[in-house]
Design an enzyme around this catalytic site. Structure first.
Site, PDB file in Angstrom:
ATOM      1  N   CYS A  46       0.786  -1.244   0.188  1.00  0.00           N
ATOM      2  CA  CYS A  46       0.262  -0.084   0.094  1.00  0.00           C
ATOM      3  C   CYS A  46       1.023   1.163  -0.161  1.00  0.00           C
ATOM      4  O   CYS A  46       1.816   1.292   0.914  1.00  0.00           O
ATOM      5  CB  CYS A  46      -0.888   0.031   1.284  1.00  0.00           C
ATOM      6  SG  CYS A  46      -1.851   1.649   1.344  1.00  0.00           S
ATOM      7  N   ASP A  53      -0.355  -5.813   0.365  1.00  0.00           N
ATOM      8  CA  ASP A  53      -1.598  -5.927  -0.486  1.00  0.00           C
ATOM      9  C   ASP A  53      -1.431  -7.229  -1.249  1.00  0.00           C
ATOM     10  O   ASP A  53      -0.592  -7.605  -1.784  1.00  0.00           O
ATOM     11  CB  ASP A  53      -2.049  -4.975  -1.292  1.00  0.00           C
ATOM     12  CG  ASP A  53      -2.327  -3.515  -0.791  1.00  0.00           C
ATOM     13  OD1 ASP A  53      -3.018  -3.758   0.369  1.00  0.00           O
ATOM     14  OD2 ASP A  53      -2.095  -2.649  -1.111  1.00  0.00           O
TER      15      ASP A  53
END
Length: 148
Positions: A46, A53
């Site tokens: 992120c 992620d």
């Protein structure tokens, strides 16, 4: 065509920009067919929090004169492990780089991202209309349903 990775020890690139993608001549040039790569454990970071992620990435393309060499693609996708980027930028960026460098007849990418803040984000990009007569199977990734 000379490759940088095939048959050689290759370290994971530090970033997508440093990753070299290898392309080799299409052994079936002139044939209309689809190639699929699935990366069900894709990761990036992120750009706001730096937290990981996770996504299931599916790349479909119809080759023209070249195909992407799979080891170099694996290293390229792995280079996102320490790359900060929003889901949209990462997914579309992968598709555009492959399309711009390989110049296939057609390419599409689906990024099926696992929830961030309770909301899964799916990102799709394609280079245009698929060639007439190309068999396009469903990408086979179900919508996120949690544990249920």
């Amino acid at each position: 065509m000379e490759t940088k990775h095939l048959g050689q020890a290759s370290a994971l690139p530090a970033s997508p920009e440093e990753a070299a993608l290898d392309y080799v001549p299409n052994p079936r040039a002139g044939e209309l067919y689809l190639v699929r790569f699935a990366a069900p454990e894709f990761t990036s970071l992120c750009p706001v929090t730096g937290q990981p992620d996770f996504a299931h990435v599916v790349i479909d393309y119809s080759p023209s004169d070249t195909i992407v060499e799979s080891k170099s693609l694996k290293l390229f996708l792995g280079s996102f492990r320490n790359h900060c980027g929003f889901h949209e930028d990462v997914t579309v960026g992968i598709g555009k780089r492959l399309f711009d460098e390989m110049k296939p007849r057609w390419l599409r990418i689906g990024g099926y991202w696992y929830p961030r803040g309770g909301i899964p984000i799916d990102v799709f990009w394609q280079s245009g209309e698929p060639p007439a007569g190309l068999w396009l199977p469903d990408q086979g990734v179900a919508s996120y349903r949690g544990r249920g």
